[in-house]
Design a protein around this motif. Structure first.
Motif, PDB file in Angstrom:
ATOM      1  N   MET A   1     -33.248 -27.944   2.081  1.00  0.00           N
ATOM      2  CA  MET A   1     -32.821 -27.957   3.478  1.00  0.00           C
ATOM      3  C   MET A   1     -33.067 -29.356   4.051  1.00  0.00           C
ATOM      4  SD  MET A   1     -32.163 -25.521   5.963  1.00  0.00           S
ATOM      5  CE  MET A   1     -31.854 -25.698   7.670  1.00  0.00           C
ATOM      6  N   ALA A   2     -32.081 -29.859   4.737  1.00  0.00           N
ATOM      7  CA  ALA A   2     -32.163 -31.200   5.327  1.00  0.00           C
ATOM      8  C   ALA A   2     -33.078 -31.188   6.548  1.00  0.00           C
ATOM      9  CB  ALA A   2     -30.788 -31.679   5.725  1.00  0.00           C
ATOM     10  N   THR A   3     -33.826 -32.281   6.686  1.00  0.00           N
ATOM     11  CA  THR A   3     -34.681 -32.438   7.864  1.00  0.00           C
ATOM     12  C   THR A   3     -33.847 -33.000   9.012  1.00  0.00           C
ATOM     13  OG1 THR A   3     -35.300 -34.719   7.372  1.00  0.00           O
ATOM     14  CG2 THR A   3     -36.638 -32.975   6.345  1.00  0.00           C
ATOM     15  N   PRO A   4     -34.330 -32.888  10.239  1.00  0.00           N
ATOM     16  CA  PRO A   4     -33.601 -33.476  11.364  1.00  0.00           C
ATOM     17  C   PRO A   4     -33.376 -34.982  11.199  1.00  0.00           C
ATOM     18  CG  PRO A   4     -35.243 -31.936  12.180  1.00  0.00           C
ATOM     19  CD  PRO A   4     -35.476 -32.074  10.701  1.00  0.00           C
ATOM     20  N   GLU A   6     -32.981 -36.627   8.396  1.00  0.00           N
ATOM     21  CA  GLU A   6     -31.902 -36.803   7.420  1.00  0.00           C
ATOM     22  C   GLU A   6     -30.541 -36.529   8.042  1.00  0.00           C
ATOM     23  OE1 GLU A   6     -34.484 -35.712   3.424  1.00  0.00           O
ATOM     24  OE2 GLU A   6     -33.397 -34.124   4.471  1.00  0.00           O
ATOM     25  N   LEU A   7     -30.456 -35.535   8.903  1.00  0.00           N
ATOM     26  CA  LEU A   7     -29.187 -35.240   9.572  1.00  0.00           C
ATOM     27  C   LEU A   7     -28.767 -36.397  10.471  1.00  0.00           C
ATOM     28  CD1 LEU A   7     -29.742 -31.474  10.447  1.00  0.00           C
ATOM     29  CD2 LEU A   7     -28.360 -32.435   8.592  1.00  0.00           C
ATOM     30  N   VAL A   8     -29.717 -36.983  11.192  1.00  0.00           N
ATOM     31  CA  VAL A   8     -29.411 -38.140  12.045  1.00  0.00           C
ATOM     32  C   VAL A   8     -28.971 -39.324  11.191  1.00  0.00           C
ATOM     33  CG1 VAL A   8     -30.401 -39.838  13.634  1.00  0.00           C
ATOM     34  CG2 VAL A   8     -30.880 -37.405  13.954  1.00  0.00           C
ATOM     35  N   VAL A   9     -29.671 -39.553  10.074  1.00  0.00           N
ATOM     36  CA  VAL A   9     -29.316 -40.666   9.189  1.00  0.00           C
ATOM     37  C   VAL A   9     -27.896 -40.485   8.664  1.00  0.00           C
ATOM     38  CG1 VAL A   9     -29.799 -41.722   6.948  1.00  0.00           C
ATOM     39  CG2 VAL A   9     -31.659 -41.290   8.536  1.00  0.00           C
ATOM     40  N   PHE A  10     -27.538 -39.287   8.263  1.00  0.00           N
ATOM     41  CA  PHE A  10     -26.190 -39.069   7.745  1.00  0.00           C
ATOM     42  C   PHE A  10     -25.132 -39.156   8.850  1.00  0.00           C
ATOM     43  CE2 PHE A  10     -28.340 -38.094   3.916  1.00  0.00           C
ATOM     44  CZ  PHE A  10     -27.423 -38.376   2.914  1.00  0.00           C
ATOM     45  N   ALA A  11     -25.502 -38.840  10.086  1.00  0.00           N
ATOM     46  CA  ALA A  11     -24.591 -39.066  11.207  1.00  0.00           C
ATOM     47  C   ALA A  11     -24.348 -40.561  11.378  1.00  0.00           C
ATOM     48  CB  ALA A  11     -25.154 -38.454  12.490  1.00  0.00           C
ATOM     49  N   VAL A  12     -25.400 -41.357  11.267  1.00  0.00           N
ATOM     50  CA  VAL A  12     -25.274 -42.817  11.375  1.00  0.00           C
ATOM     51  C   VAL A  12     -24.431 -43.360  10.217  1.00  0.00           C
ATOM     52  CG1 VAL A  12     -26.569 -44.984  11.317  1.00  0.00           C
ATOM     53  CG2 VAL A  12     -27.393 -43.084  12.711  1.00  0.00           C
ATOM     54  N   ILE A  13     -24.621 -42.807   9.028  1.00  0.00           N
ATOM     55  CA  ILE A  13     -23.793 -43.206   7.884  1.00  0.00           C
ATOM     56  C   ILE A  13     -22.321 -42.953   8.187  1.00  0.00           C
ATOM     57  CG2 ILE A  13     -23.192 -42.617   5.497  1.00  0.00           C
ATOM     58  CD1 ILE A  13     -26.231 -42.117   5.038  1.00  0.00           C
ATOM     59  N   GLY A  14     -22.011 -41.794   8.760  1.00  0.00           N
ATOM     60  CA  GLY A  14     -20.627 -41.479   9.122  1.00  0.00           C
ATOM     61  C   GLY A  14     -20.068 -42.429  10.162  1.00  0.00           C
ATOM     62  N   LEU A  15     -20.876 -42.764  11.154  1.00  0.00           N
ATOM     63  CA  LEU A  15     -20.428 -43.683  12.206  1.00  0.00           C
ATOM     64  C   LEU A  15     -20.147 -45.078  11.654  1.00  0.00           C
ATOM     65  CD1 LEU A  15     -22.840 -42.695  15.119  1.00  0.00           C
ATOM     66  CD2 LEU A  15     -20.394 -42.202  14.938  1.00  0.00           C
ATOM     67  N   PHE A  16     -21.089 -45.614  10.909  1.00  0.00           N
ATOM     68  CA  PHE A  16     -20.900 -46.962  10.354  1.00  0.00           C
ATOM     69  C   PHE A  16     -19.770 -46.988   9.332  1.00  0.00           C
ATOM     70  CE2 PHE A  16     -24.884 -47.994  12.367  1.00  0.00           C
ATOM     71  CZ  PHE A  16     -24.773 -49.355  12.623  1.00  0.00           C
ATOM     72  N   GLY A  17     -19.666 -45.917   8.536  1.00  0.00           N
ATOM     73  CA  GLY A  17     -18.589 -45.861   7.551  1.00  0.00           C
ATOM     74  C   GLY A  17     -17.215 -45.838   8.202  1.00  0.00           C
ATOM     75  N   ALA A  18     -17.072 -45.045   9.253  1.00  0.00           N
ATOM     76  CA  ALA A  18     -15.786 -44.979   9.950  1.00  0.00           C
ATOM     77  C   ALA A  18     -15.485 -46.280  10.688  1.00  0.00           C
ATOM     78  CB  ALA A  18     -15.786 -43.808  10.936  1.00  0.00           C
ATOM     79  N   VAL A  68     -28.752 -35.871  -0.308  1.00  0.00           N
ATOM     80  CA  VAL A  68     -27.337 -35.484  -0.301  1.00  0.00           C
ATOM     81  C   VAL A  68     -27.219 -34.012  -0.663  1.00  0.00           C
ATOM     82  CG1 VAL A  68     -25.089 -35.832  -1.380  1.00  0.00           C
ATOM     83  CG2 VAL A  68     -26.518 -37.797  -0.829  1.00  0.00           C
ATOM     84  N   GLU A  69     -26.625 -33.272   0.222  1.00  0.00           N
ATOM     85  CA  GLU A  69     -26.353 -31.848   0.037  1.00  0.00           C
ATOM     86  C   GLU A  69     -25.166 -31.507   0.922  1.00  0.00           C
ATOM     87  OE1 GLU A  69     -29.178 -29.597   3.166  1.00  0.00           O
ATOM     88  OE2 GLU A  69     -30.266 -30.402   1.448  1.00  0.00           O
ATOM     89  N   PRO A  70     -24.601 -30.340   0.777  1.00  0.00           N
ATOM     90  CA  PRO A  70     -23.420 -30.011   1.593  1.00  0.00           C
ATOM     91  C   PRO A  70     -23.621 -30.209   3.092  1.00  0.00           C
ATOM     92  CG  PRO A  70     -23.665 -28.396  -0.151  1.00  0.00           C
ATOM     93  CD  PRO A  70     -24.891 -29.281  -0.201  1.00  0.00           C
TER      94      PRO A  70
END
Length: 93
Positions: A1-4, A6-18, A68-70
């Protein structure tokens, strides 16, 4: 299970990637576009800014590769898509 965190980090990854895509494309096609460096940044500045965005997203993805998980992938995808739609809406007018 992802921690909060990790969820924020992956949101930032999505923002910078886009955000990397339009700047890099504007740069390699020789067009001016705004960056944090100025309102009418050169094509070179856009290519560099796009590359910096890729570097940030890629570095964070590397550091958090064990998370990395779904769920985290979905957060990155949804955040990146929201960024892309927001930018398209803003620049399309």
């Amino acid at each position: 299970m992802a921690t909060p965190v990790e969820l924020v980090v992956f949101a930032v990854i999505g923002l910078f990637g886009a955000n990397a895509v339009p700047h890099f494309v504007k740069g390699v096609t020789g067009e001016r576009h705004m960056t944090p460096l100025g309102p009418e940044s050169s094509a070179v500045a856009n290519a560099v800014w796009g590359s910096i965005n890729v570097l940030v997203a890629g570095s964070l993805a590397w550091v958090y590769r064990d998370a990395v998980e779904p769920t985290t992938l979905a957060v990155a995808f949804v955040t990146g898509t929201a960024m892309a739609v927001g930018l398209a809406s803003y620049w399309g007018e």
